[in-house]
Enzyme design. Structure first.
Site, PDB file in Angstrom:
ATOM      1  N   ASP A 345       0.863  -1.151   0.000  1.00  0.00           N
ATOM      2  CA  ASP A 345       0.000   0.000   0.000  1.00  0.00           C
ATOM      3  C   ASP A 345       0.916   1.222   0.000  1.00  0.00           C
ATOM      4  O   ASP A 345       2.102   1.109   0.279  1.00  0.00           O
ATOM      5  CB  ASP A 345      -0.850  -0.052   1.262  1.00  0.00           C
ATOM      6  CG  ASP A 345      -1.753   1.134   1.359  1.00  0.00           C
ATOM      7  OD1 ASP A 345      -2.262   1.544   0.311  1.00  0.00           O
ATOM      8  OD2 ASP A 345      -1.948   1.639   2.467  1.00  0.00           O
ATOM      9  N   GLY A 628      -4.953   3.377  -3.738  1.00  0.00           N
ATOM     10  CA  GLY A 628      -6.225   3.953  -4.137  1.00  0.00           C
ATOM     11  C   GLY A 628      -6.042   5.400  -4.558  1.00  0.00           C
ATOM     12  O   GLY A 628      -6.939   6.020  -5.100  1.00  0.00           O
TER      13      GLY A 628
END
Lengths: 1139, 348
Positions: A345, A628
């Protein structure tokens, strides 16, 4: 969990053996030879599982017992999270985690507005706004809320983070609900004092949990291999049983029949065939030790030991956060030594999610570089004192800047620098709050903007307050109020924002900040020289991975502005093509600007991230970043953590919007890599491979047709994967939590490689659960990722230690352990097989039954366990220095089917010698006092003793790291063997149980014979010497890297410095935009409308309502388009909630 | 209050509770010996082992060469008797048979007389477990360990019970020395042939005022010609369960071919130095039927040395492995000198 235990095939097998042993005709061993190890094994496993469960419950309770305020019968009460039910009304306070999916009812902010940060949920770093529906936003006190009795009908629980459909029925009217009214679990409330929410989904129904994927029981590849091997061994066992059974039938037919006068057949046995059948089962019992009963439990014990070493590792302890590394699952350790792909991430994992204003370029002069002051690059430890901002009462004490020359420039009154900071203090959408005089709080929509405004504040241009029409700035101590004429809002196509302000002197000026690519084109031609200097600076900043913005201004004529604003008003009230017309007007005014300079913001990385990535890459581990966040941000991070470097000449981006486009792009890339240069992209010689796709980015921009989503569709999977794997670095942007999991699944499925996912937020839970190994970053607020993870620690940099040190050792130890374990059991058991040919295939054992019972659990278990727990081939510093040492694990070289067969062959070889040497010696032998020597008991002892000695010597050869514990266990095991042997053969036990301890006196008599010891010595020599020879020759002729490292330990090289040098490589040839701005459209409008202003601050300003197309529409639309693949909209089959 | 606060703070600074201990064990920094296969270590191991094995082997072979052994297979020579024994109804008919042999030179030292059996599966599982050590210890327990020779059909227990005891070897041998047509019986010792622990610990007669009453209520095993308390009527301490022949038979052999000690030559008179050269005759009372399962019987006279009886295997094996180890040492040296790879690692 005894039932679970027996569900495992292995345990069922042992139970079956136990039943077999109870049949007297078959039983070739006493019942206890199987049951004692079985009970021991089950007990240890049960104890371990019980402790595991206990700790899991403890950590679950930590989350479940978090407190939240629930409105119960008109009073706010503290409740634990787990007791929050659908329909409850919850009060949340600033910086609290949202406990469930809530319908926002009211908040402390005007108009029921509420700000949330969703980094936990989707990885976006900016703040988002949510609004309560107008009817409920009035319900601001507990009394009125308690009376709220609406009914919500909404869609069933699903995993779409950006969609919600429902209807509120209240007071006989219907109110549509959308995602704009929802607070999802996992968000954090920001800049909002409190808010009330109605629980719509709780617990597993929340979108967060729906997104986190199923929890699967993880098994390591070694586990699977082990299961296969155990099955093979079982097949082998049956084969041996069949051979011996046939032998028995033949023997009974030829010899046994005639021998019946001395040994009649058992009752019920009438034919040699039936006798053979019985002897098959007898041999299954005797030979069962080839399927090692203690294998599974020993493996568990070793892994537990490794987990404790991880927990205890001081070098993986973060003093700042007081968190040590934690192995939350104890079953995956050796897999850590085999990782090939890391999925990381970004936010919170690679970065700290803190933006810092670190450099700037004003009027062609670059500020902020420490080097400029001290000459050569200063060491990290010897940084100069930060700039002293004490002159400024309003300065933010947390802000630090290292270059005093910038402040001097301001103090000297450099107009450019002043204008530069004036722009920063004016051109933004930050809201300020001044609770007491001098205590300013900024509510920034994105951390970038917060950093810029804070920088301006510290340099003396303090943004103090704003109304829809004015901005008040304290410029070097003097309050100046500018009239805010227009905000030309940001969006991702324009990549810039502007404000038009009228200064107190009446001068109208447009201030603009935005991406360099856009802004540099819109400058006035006279800026050419300055612009080239600035773009050099920009390249420099970008090369360091800083996020850059270019600042410019333009003076506007009063008349021009008035004419323009008239057209703008017309455009904004237009029914059709309003957007386009406004955009055109914006274009028009943002022309011929004067360049002021550029800012560089550092998205602060976690400690040691670039170094870690460099080392892991050297270890041939591929790192993919899945975030994201948006493309620009992700790419910037890619550069700043050295995943992407300037020598990666060809950056390949997937930008297609439709299935077709994406397919074309992918296949073009694959083609390119095949025919481009013929160079294999996995090699490290990056700069040489021209025309290689060096990077793949995926970023959906079109609302519904997101390439990422397409790329993950079934028929594109392979192409996507091929392309991605041909790339040196892969960054996937704008991926939803579920897509992260899909990407991981893809690699798992097609590459058959071990994957590791690391993340910190709830949005990483799905990928953490999907990957073979999930790692959670702990010590931060969010705990979801940690709970789902298998390992957790607080810094990304610990990953290298986890993999290269702990993982490598774990793998090495486990492999050595398994090899030895299979070896020792084969050496032990196969002797029975050979003996079968000499005892009429009667299932006679070679050893004493106690030896069979204790061999695996006492005599040979501890030394191999000690090796499995403590062994080290090279010291930990070396495995960091030579990341290549990690490769054998990835290629699974240390334990595979080949190695297994080598072990087995060695075991069988040993067993052959173990039987035939004593056989040769004992035939016709007599003792030195003339008495018989070749009796069964003496033979049993001789074989058993030589076996124990041979396997002990073998473990001594295998152990590469003799700690005191290894010494103790190895010598202790030998001592224990002789102690137990003499105890078992003592008079006392025999007198108590004469039929159980038949070997009385054998040890004393047999072991006093020189011939016996000579036999044992010969067996040992013959079993061990070939092993020594082979090992040495292998070492000498084909040395493994770890062997050579061991040799060169003394020859220290200056390799350590290599990694550091890379830090300061030049950034020549970097011609990319460092622009990245975590910002969102709509806030400009929001400010201009004044709807988020408090009434007090609005009182003075004239409030003019905007046209019907409101800011919230823009926000909502923007929201929808940013998200990725939205599913079929027809899923809103009702779910009724009664309140 | 303030004090407490500062105290807590201090404690927190000094020892953060969750920080792992810095012990060598927990940090995996235990001092350790890291053996490596160095060329010197490996080669010295090989050469030393080779030397050791060779010298032991030579010693063994030399000493084994001094052993004198006479082995006589009398299964064929007493074929009449063996035919008689094939019919089990003749079990109580005596059958004598004599075998002559000549010693060309003296056998000096202790001479042991063995009987040897070939192809007799004493190591068969069901055979080997068919015994009751509790009974042989003199404990009067009835148990099932002896199947299928536990009791007679009328319920009388067998003493001793079990297949091993039942099949006890019951040929007897007498050795005669023929010197100038005068025949002298060679004096033989029938006690002291078994392990001390067997004789004194493992086997005990049941306690009673005399031996026959101790075995009252039991009867002899079916194949025996006389009850257990008549095994040696001359010597009380060699009778019943503690009879040496019985004890030796009960220690079952590891393989189907084995030899058990029968008698030792008593070194008195002309046999004080062993057996002098000359003609000898074995008088064998042939009782033990073996022809049915193709077993063979031997009678053996042998001496021993420090390493035991006359088995050349150990010596030869030592010589072979010693030679192999030494040769391997040379081969390894050659390979090492010719083919070794560089042993330092340079990072690219």
């Amino acid at each position: 969990n005894l039932f679970e235990q027996f569900q495992e095939v292995a345990n069922t097998y042992f139970l079956f053996l136990l039943i077999l042993q109870l049949i007297p005709q078959i039983s070739s061993l006493s019942w206890f030879t199987t049951i004692v190890p079985l009970v021991l094994v089950l007990t240890i496993t049960a104890v371990k599982d019980a402790t595991d469960d206990y700790f899991r419950h403890k950590s679950d309770n930590q989350v479940n017992n978090r407190q939240s305020q629930v409105l119960i019968s008109g009073v706010l009460q503290q409740e634990q999270w787990m007791n929050v039910r659908v329909g409850d009304i919850i009060k949340l306070e600033n910086n609290q985690f949202v406990a469930a999916d809530l319908l926002l009812l009211s908040s402390s902010e005007p108009h029921g507005l509420c700000y949330i940060e969703t980094a936990e949920l989707d990885g976006w770093t900016n703040t988002k706004v949510r609004q309560a529906i107008p009817v409920t936003s009035e319900l601001a006190d507990t009394g009125r809320l308690a009376g709220f009795d609406g009914e919500v009908i909404c869609e069933p629980p699903n995993n779409k983070l950006d969609k919600f459909g429902g209807t509120l029925y209240w007071k006989e009217s219907k109110y549509p609900l959308s995602n704009q009214n929802m607070l999802l679990r996992g968000c954090v409330l920001r800049n909002t004092e409190w808010c009330f929410g109605l629980v719509i989904f709780a617990g597993p129904d929340t979108k967060l949990m729906q997104n986190s994927g199923r929890t699967k029981f993880k098994r390591t590849s070694i586990d699977r291999l082990m299961n296969t091997l155990v099955l093979w061994i079982f097949g082998f066992l049956v084969c041996m049983g069949v051979i011996l059974a046939i032998g028995n039938a033949i023997w009974e037919h030829e010899v046994g029949v005639c021998f019946q006068m001395y040994l009649p057949w058992d009752e019920g046995v009438h034919s040699a065939f039936f006798s053979g059948f019985l002897s098959f089962w007898s041999y299954i019992i005797i030979l069962n030790t080839v399927v090692p009963i203690s294998l599974y439990v020993s493996v568990e014990v070793i892994r537990l030991g490794h987990s404790y070493f991880i927990n205890w590792d001081k070098k993986m302890y973060c003093a700042k956060r007081h968190t040590a590394a934690e192995a939350r699952t104890t079953t995956l350790n050796e897999e850590l030594g085999q990782v090939e792909y890391i999925f990381s991430d970004k936010t919170g994992t690679l970065t700290q999610n803190i933006m810092v204003f670190s450099k700037c370029s004003v009027n062609g002069h670059s500020y902020g570089d420490v080097q400029d002051v001290l000459g050569p690059k200063a060491e990290l430890g010897e940084r100069p004192e930060p700039v002293d901002f004490s002159f400024n009462a309003l300065a933010d004490p947390r802000f630090q800047f290292w270059d005093p020359s910038l402040l001097e420039a301001i103090k000297l009154g450099d107009p450019h620098v002043q204008e530069f900071f004036r722009l920063l203090s004016l051109c933004h959408t930050v809201m300020s709050e001044e609770k007491t005089e001098g205590e300013l709080y900024y509510k920034a929509q994105s951390p970038d903007e917060g950093a810029l405004v804070t920088a301006a504040r510290n340099f003396g241009f303090v943004f103090r307050s704003r109304t829809p029409k004015t901005i008040t700035v304290q410029e070097l101590g003097a309050d100046i109020t500018y009239q805010l004429l227009a905000i030309l809002d940001f969006n991702h196509i324009r990549k810039r924002m502007s404000v038009i302000v009228r200064s107190p002197e009446g001068r109208i000026r447009l201030y603009c900040k935005g991406a360099d690519t856009i802004l540099l084109e819109r400058l006035h031609p006279i800026n050419q020289d300055l612009s080239s200097v600035t773009s050099d600076h920009l390249n420099e900043f970008a090369g360091e991975g800083l996020r850059t913005l270019v600042l410019a201004y333009r003076d506007l004529e009063q008349s021009y502005y008035e004419e323009w604003s008239k057209r703008l008003r017309q455009a904004s009230s237009a029914r059709e093509a309003r957007e386009d017309r406004m955009a055109q007007l914006y274009e028009e005014v943002e022309q011929d600007m004067m360049l002021l300079g550029a800012t560089a913001i550092e998205d602060k990385l976690q400690q040691g991230v670039p170094e870690t990535i460099a080392i892991l890459t050297l270890a041939n581990i591929k790192i993919w970043v899945l975030t994201g966040d948006k493309q620009e941000t992700a790419v910037n991070i890619g550069y700043s953590c050295k995943m992407l470097t300037d020598d990666m000449t060809e950056v390949f981006m997937v930008t297609g919007h439709t299935v077709l486009e994406v397919r074309e792009e992918l296949s073009a890339a694959v083609w390119g890599s095949m025919h481009g240069s013929g160079c294999i992209p996995t090699s490290l010689c990056g700069s040489g491979c021209m025309g290689l796709p060096a990077q793949l980015r995926l970023h959906p921009q079109h609302p519904l047709l997101s390439p990422q989503a397409h790329a993950l569709e079934a028929d594109m999977e392979v192409e996507f994967l091929e392309t991605a794997c041909a790339c040196k670095a892969v960054i996937c942007c704008r991926v939803t939590p579920l897509q992260k999991a899909q990407v991981v699944e893809l690699v798992k499925k097609y590459k058959r490689a071990v994957t590791l996912a690391i993340g910190d937020g709830a949005n990483d839970v799905s990928m953490i659960k999907t990957a073979h190994i999930g790692v959670g970053i702990s010590g931060q607020e969010g705990i979801q990722a940690v709970l789902a993870s298998d390992y957790s620690f607080s810094q990304f940099k610990f990953l290298q230690r986890l993999l290269l040190v702990h993982g490598r050792w774990s793998y090495l130890r486990m492999c050595k352990f398994l090899c030895y374990f299979f070896y020792k059991n084969f050496a032990f058991t196969m002797v029975h097989f050979w003996f079968g040919f000499f005892c009429g295939f009667s299932a006679q054992t070679v050893y004493d039954q106690y030896f069979i019972t204790l061999y695996n659990i006492v005599y040979t278990s501890l030394p191999v366990l000690a090796m499995g727990v403590f062994d080290q081939d090279v010291p930990e510093q070396r495995s960091m220095e030579y990341p290549k040492l990690y490769e054998p694990g990835q290629l699974n070289l240390l334990f595979n089917k080949r190695e297994f067969f080598i072990c087995i062959a060695q075991g069988i070889y040993t067993s052959v010698l173990m039987f035939f040497i004593p056989y040769g010696v004992f035939a016709d032998a007599t003792r030195d006092d003339g008495a018989q020597l070749a009796d069964y008991q003496s033979f049993a002892i001789t074989v058993a003793t030589s076996l124990v000695i041979v396997v002990s010597v073998q473990i001594g050869l295998d152990t590469g790291f003799w700690t005191a514990i290894n010494h103790f266990f190895i010598w202790g095991s030998l001592a224990a063997y002789f102690a137990i042997l003499f105890a078992m053969h003592s008079d006392g036990l025999f007198h108590m149980f004469p039929n159980q301890f038949r070997f009385v006196g054998t040890a004393q008599n047999t072991l006093a014979q020189p011939a016996v010891w000579l036999t044992i010595a010969l067996t040992t020599v013959v079993c061990i010497m070939p092993v020594v020879a082979f090992r040495f020759l292998k070492l000498d002729l084909k040395p493994e890297l770890s062997d050579t490292v061991r040799y060169t330990q003394l020859v220290r090289k200056k390799q350590k410095s290599q990694h550091r040098c890379r830090r300061h490589t030049g950034h020549v040839g970097s011609h990319r935009s460092g622009y990245a701005f975590a910002h969102q459209e709509g806030f400009g409008e929001l400010i201009m409308s004044g709807r988020n202003m408090r009434l007090s601050s609005l009182a003075l300003s004239s409030f003019t309502p905007r046209p019907s197309t409101g800011w919230i529409e823009t926000l909502r639309r923007k929201k929808g388009s940013d998200g990725s693949a939205a599913g079929s909209p027809g899923s809103a089959t009702g779910k009724s909630l009664k309140v | 209050m303030k004090n407490k606060m500062s105290f807590l703070q201090q404690e927190g600074e000094a020892c953060p509770s969750r920080c792992p201990d810095n012990s060598a064990f927990r940090q995996q920094r235990l001092p350790a010996w890291k053996p490596q296969f160095t060329i010197t270590a490996v080669l010295s191991t090989f050469f030393l082992t080779g030397m050791f094995c060779l010298s032991v082997g030579v010693c063994l072979i030399l000493s084994a060469n001094s052993i004198r052994e006479i082995q006589i297979d009398y299964s064929d020579k007493c074929s009449d008797c063996s035919k008689l024994r094939e019919n089990s109804s003749n079990w109580n008919k005596e059958c004598l048979c004599s075998v002559n042999f000549t010693l060309k030179e003296d056998i000096l030292g202790d001479v042991f007389m063995y009987y040897g059996l070939q192809n007799f599966y004493q190591n068969h599982r069901r055979y080997a477990i068919s015994r009751s050590d509790a009974q042989l210890l003199g404990q009067n327990v009835n148990n099932s360990y002896c199947a299928p020779f536990t009791t007679y059909q009328n319920g009388t227990p067998m003493a001793p019970c079990g297949a091993i005891a039942n099949s006890m070897f019951n040929d007897t041998f007498d050795l005669f020395y023929n010197l100038n047509s005068s025949v002298t019986q060679v004096p033989l010792l029938k006690t002291g042939n078994s392990w001390w622990t067997d004789k004194n610990v493992k086997f005990r007669n049941p306690k009673s005022y005399n031996l026959s009453s101790a075995f009252a209520g039991t009867s002899r095993p079916p194949y025996w010609q006389k009850p257990v308390y008549l095994l040696d009527e001359e010597d009380e301490r060699n009778n019943g369960y503690i009879n040496d022949d019985f004890i030796i038979w009960m220690r079952v052999s590891a393989f189907a071919t084995f030899r058990n000690l029968y008698r030792r030559v008593r070194r008195i008179r002309q046999f004080a130095d062993g057996l002098p050269a000359g003609n000898y005759t074995f008088h064998i009372s042939y009782n033990f039927p073996v022809t049915k399962f193709k077993a063979r019987k031997h009678v053996i006279l042998s001496t021993v040395v420090w390493s035991g009886g006359s088995n050349p295997f150990l010596g030869i094996a030592y010589v072979i492995s010693g030679t192999a180890a030494t040769l391997a040492g040379f081969v390894i040296t050659a390979i090492h000198l010719k083919l070794r790879k560089r042993k330092t690692y340079f990072q690219k």
